[in-house]
Design an enzyme around this catalytic site. Structure first.
Site, PDB file in Angstrom:
ATOM      1  N   TYR A 103      12.403   7.983  -6.743  1.00 44.45           N
ATOM      2  CA  TYR A 103      11.416   9.023  -7.014  1.00 44.45           C
ATOM      3  C   TYR A 103      10.337   8.539  -7.988  1.00 44.45           C
ATOM      4  CZ  TYR A 103      14.821  12.306  -5.040  1.00 44.45           C
ATOM      5  OH  TYR A 103      15.688  12.962  -4.216  1.00 44.45           O
ATOM      6  N   GLY A 254      18.781  15.498   3.755  1.00 45.28           N
ATOM      7  CA  GLY A 254      18.252  16.776   4.221  1.00 45.28           C
ATOM      8  C   GLY A 254      19.270  17.639   4.930  1.00 45.28           C
ATOM      9  N   ASP A 257      19.976  20.922   3.145  1.00 42.49           N
ATOM     10  CA  ASP A 257      18.907  21.904   3.302  1.00 42.49           C
ATOM     11  C   ASP A 257      18.969  22.536   4.690  1.00 42.49           C
ATOM     12  OD1 ASP A 257      18.001  21.199   0.753  1.00 42.49           O
ATOM     13  OD2 ASP A 257      16.720  19.617   1.560  1.00 42.49           O
TER      14      ASP A 257
END
Length: 317
Positions: A103, A254, A257
């Site tokens: 990140y 993901g 999610d």
């Protein structure tokens, strides 16, 4: 409004081939962020969703806003920040199951979200407020904003959904647990993974993890168990839901999610908790079979087609 969510979205750079980043020279630019991933998934299933955030007043911020607006998400509560940039991150695909994330989000525009950015009438218009454990750990401003959003939601009888989404690099272990447990105590629905549940509660058994969160204040707890499916617990029902079998995992990032998308969509559609969790395991599985955080999220027609097919074959192809 069905659901309002709050958090950071970044531009994601994914190498066009497998291997260490030091050897990569070509990337695809996508977008990703836990809360907006869920927002995209829900909108594709026909739900009305709003997203609250800040973006840098730069090309990456405009890319994100353009994409999310195009998906149909309400972005009226998204603000461009002239002082700070949009965050970015890189995905390192060493194998289909060994993925590393790097990140570059420190001091990004989203880390400067403030309680003053919140519109009480906007949040009060929703059925659910969805928050993750990532946003409150990005900065003190973010933490106060999440707490304020939850306070507004509870005041207006909006159910709070909390996905711990534990990121241990963002805080020390003790402070991380303290923050996430404080938020879970203010939440109606908690969606931890098994490892997250163990970290936060000290319990290893799914039933005991769920009981801990119930005692902490949650009315519904759904624990993601990966290849073993999920465990759910409410005052009216408890049980396990098996995972959907997969032929191939392309990108596991993901999946959580996608799972949250399925559960929330099911609840919005009036499904009982078991069937909502079944939808969650299905959509979480679909996400892993496509490169990218949101590219595998289905629309309503595809969801219904695969659901009907899986009833007959008990397999996702």
């Amino acid at each position: 409004m069905d659901i309002i969510t709050l958090g950071e979205t970044m531009v994601l750079f994914t190498p066009n081939k497998v291997g260490m980043l030091r050897y990569m020279d070509q990337y695809s630019a996508q977008i990703g962020g836990s809360e907006s991933n869920v927002a995209v998934g829900l909108v594709r299933l026909g739900h009305e969703v709003g997203w609250i955030s800040r973006l840098g007043n730069d090309e990456f911020g405009r890319k994100i806003l353009r994409y999310l607006r195009g998906e149909g998400i309400d972005i009226s509560q998204v603000y461009f920040d002239n002082s700070y940039p949009t965050g970015i991150y890189f995905k390192e695909m060493l194998t289909s199951e060994e993925v590393k994330i790097q990140y570059y989000r420190s001091n990004s525009a989203a880390t400067h979200i403030k309680p003053i950015d919140l519109n009480e009438e906007y949040i009060a218009s929703a059925k659910f407020l969805h928050v993750s454990g990532i946003t409150p750990l990005l900065s003190d401003d973010c933490y106060e904003t999440v707490l304020k959003a939850i306070e507004i939601a509870r005041k207006n009888n909006v159910k709070v959904v909390f996905d711990p989404n534990v990121r241990r690099k963002l805080f020390s272990k003790s402070k991380l647990k303290d923050v996430l447990l404080k938020i879970s105590a203010k939440s109606d629905i908690v969606l931890p993974g098994q490892a997250e549940g163990e970290f936060l509660t000290g319990e290893k058994n799914s039933e005991y993890i769920a009981e801990y969160f119930h005692k902490n204040g949650a009315t519904s707890v759904v624990i993601k168990l990966g290849e073993n499916g999920a465990y759910y617990s409410t005052k009216d029902d408890v049980g396990y839901v098996p995972a959907y079998p997969l032929k191939q995992i392309v990108d596991p990032v993901g999946a959580g999610d996608g799972f949250a998308t399925g559960v929330l969509s099911g609840l919005l559609d009036g499904l009982d908790i078991k069937r909502a969790v079944q939808r969650g395991t299905l959509i979480g599985s679909l996400v892993t079979m496509v490169q990218g955080d949101i590219e595998g999220l289905p629309d309503r027609a595809r969801l219904e087609r695969i659901t009907n097919k899986s009833k007959n074959e008990d397999v996702i192809r």
